[in-house]
Design an enzyme around this catalytic site. Structure first.
Site, PDB file in Angstrom:
ATOM      1  N   ASN A   9       0.991  -1.490  -0.128  1.00 53.53           N
ATOM      2  CA  ASN A   9       0.118  -0.081   0.058  1.00 53.53           C
ATOM      3  C   ASN A   9       0.446   1.196  -0.013  1.00 53.53           C
ATOM      4  O   ASN A   9       1.504   1.467   1.384  1.00 53.53           O
ATOM      5  CB  ASN A   9      -0.980  -0.219   1.081  1.00 53.53           C
ATOM      6  N   LYS A  11       0.218   4.061  -0.386  1.00 58.01           N
ATOM      7  CA  LYS A  11      -0.545   5.670   0.131  1.00 58.01           C
ATOM      8  C   LYS A  11       0.088   6.664  -0.946  1.00 58.01           C
ATOM      9  O   LYS A  11       0.210   6.372  -1.522  1.00 58.01           O
ATOM     10  CB  LYS A  11       0.113   5.998   1.899  1.00 58.01           C
ATOM     11  N   HIS A  95      -9.313   1.412   4.688  1.00 55.19           N
ATOM     12  CA  HIS A  95      -8.193   1.763   5.561  1.00 55.19           C
ATOM     13  C   HIS A  95      -8.501   2.752   6.983  1.00 55.19           C
ATOM     14  O   HIS A  95      -9.325   3.976   6.935  1.00 55.19           O
ATOM     15  CB  HIS A  95      -7.224   2.498   4.792  1.00 55.19           C
ATOM     16  N   GLU A  97      -6.746   4.791   8.008  1.00 54.34           N
ATOM     17  CA  GLU A  97      -6.361   6.309   7.537  1.00 54.34           C
ATOM     18  C   GLU A  97      -7.617   7.064   6.725  1.00 54.34           C
ATOM     19  O   GLU A  97      -8.092   8.276   7.061  1.00 54.34           O
ATOM     20  CB  GLU A  97      -5.442   6.417   6.584  1.00 54.34           C
ATOM     21  N   GLU A 167      -5.171  -4.810  10.827  1.00 55.26           N
ATOM     22  CA  GLU A 167      -4.295  -3.654  10.851  1.00 55.26           C
ATOM     23  C   GLU A 167      -5.012  -3.051  12.054  1.00 55.26           C
ATOM     24  O   GLU A 167      -5.687  -2.241  11.965  1.00 55.26           O
ATOM     25  CB  GLU A 167      -4.280  -2.949   9.450  1.00 55.26           C
ATOM     26  N   GLY A 173       2.500   2.247  10.506  1.00 63.73           N
ATOM     27  CA  GLY A 173       3.938   3.448  10.833  1.00 63.73           C
ATOM     28  C   GLY A 173       4.262   4.250  12.107  1.00 63.73           C
ATOM     29  O   GLY A 173       5.368   4.928  11.823  1.00 63.73           O
ATOM     30  N   SER A 212       3.492  -1.675   9.982  1.00 60.99           N
ATOM     31  CA  SER A 212       4.466  -2.133  10.752  1.00 60.99           C
ATOM     32  C   SER A 212       5.254  -3.632  10.386  1.00 60.99           C
ATOM     33  O   SER A 212       6.107  -4.354  10.764  1.00 60.99           O
ATOM     34  CB  SER A 212       5.205  -1.287  11.972  1.00 60.99           C
TER      35      SER A 212
HETATM   36  P1  13P Z   1       2.883   0.536   7.634  1.00 59.09           P
HETATM   37  O1  13P Z   1       3.830  -0.751   7.191  1.00 59.09           O
HETATM   38  O2  13P Z   1       3.758   2.084   7.485  1.00 59.09           O
HETATM   39  O3  13P Z   1       3.028   0.518   9.357  1.00 59.09           O
HETATM   40  O4  13P Z   1       1.652   1.111   7.241  1.00 59.09           O
HETATM   41  C1  13P Z   1       0.840  -0.189   6.729  1.00 59.09           C
HETATM   42  C2  13P Z   1      -0.680   0.371   6.587  1.00 59.09           C
HETATM   43  O5  13P Z   1      -1.639   0.909   6.801  1.00 59.09           O
HETATM   44  C3  13P Z   1      -0.899  -0.412   5.152  1.00 59.09           C
HETATM   45  O6  13P Z   1      -2.078  -0.428   4.881  1.00 59.09           O
END
Ligand code: 13P
Length: 250
Positions: A9, A11, A95, A97, A167, A173, A212
């Site tokens: 992903n 982002k 997601h 976010e 997640e 992150g 992570s």
């Molecule tokens: P990270 O791997 O940067 O923690 O992000 C995970 C994530 O949100 C994948 O969708």
């Protein structure tokens, strides 16, 4: 036997030049990994580029969001069929976010999941609790509510053509992923909840892990019986790291 799936992903990262270098490296690096599946979910403006480079390579691509409606007056939104025009196999739905920053409700997320399936994509439904919920001992309750939003409206059969991703928000992150046993416990909880409605669907369902996932913890997480792959943020932007995670899945 479930086949592992690793999804990057990206982002809101990337540009034409960096994407090309990354995608070329993935094509070269993944050529010999045939025992798992791999995909990247890129920012929408780069879907054309992803399609041009990845077509015919065995690596799938997808988007990170879409509108729940098929067309209409939704300025700035992207319709599901538009993603199909660029060959997307996957679309990330709900997601954390987007749930947090764009206020997407369980109801809207469920509608998007359903529409994605209707047009022929595989939605990756993200589930996960906040740190506060986790510390309050409400992790299962939150994840169950997010999952039930789809199950109660569309039934367990709906999950046959989708993928789940657990997640935990407190791990995303941070560089500190969930301990493998802790991840396994929630993945098992999710699978059992689906199994209450349909055991076959539950048995075949892919439940990815995100938050992570790095080179350092991927192999351990992926060795858990109910962890069927990874949804990778940060480490999906560095070819060497993403390839190492893919190798662990392979
Ligand atoms: P990270 O791997 O940067 O923690 O992000 C995970 C994530 O949100 C994948 O969708």
């Amino acid at each position: 036997m479930r086949r592992k799936l690793v999804v990057g992903n990206w982002k809101m990262h990337g540009d034409l030049k960096a994407n090309k270098a990354l995608l070329d490296a993935l094509v070269a690096g993944l050529r010999s990994y045939r025992n798992a599946d791999y995909a990247v979910c890129v920012p929408a403006p780069y879907l054309f580029q992803a399609q041009a480079i990845l077509q015919g390579t065995g690596i799938a691509w997808g988007a990170q969001n879409m509108n729940q409606f098929e067309a209409g007056a939704f300025t700035g939104s992207i319709a599901p069929h538009m993603l199909m025009d660029f060959g997307c196999s996957y679309v990330i739905i709900g997601h954390s976010e987007r749930r947090e920053f764009c206020h997407e409700s369980d109801h809207v997320v469920a509608a998007k999941f359903h529409t994605a399936i209707k047009v022929g994509m595989k939605p990756i439904l993200c589930l996960g609790e906040t740190r506060e919920a986790s510390e309050a001992g409400q992790a299962e309750e939150v994840v169950a509510r997010q999952l039930d939003a789809v199950l109660s409206r569309f039934g367990a059969q709906e999950l046959r053509r989708g993928v789940l991703a657990y997640e935990p928000i407190w791990a995303i992150g941070t560089g500190r992923g969930a301990a493998p046993e802790r991840a396994q416990a929630m993945h098992e909880f999710i699978r059992k909840r689906v199994a209450r409605l349909d055991e076959t669907v539950a048995e075949e369902l892919l439940i990815l892990h995100g938050g992570s996932v790095r080179v350092t913890n991927a192999a351990q997480l992926l060795s858990m019986p109910d962890v069927d792959g990874a949804l990778v943020g940060h480490s999906s932007l560095v070819a060497r790291e993403f390839l190492a995670i893919c190798q662990a899945a392979n």
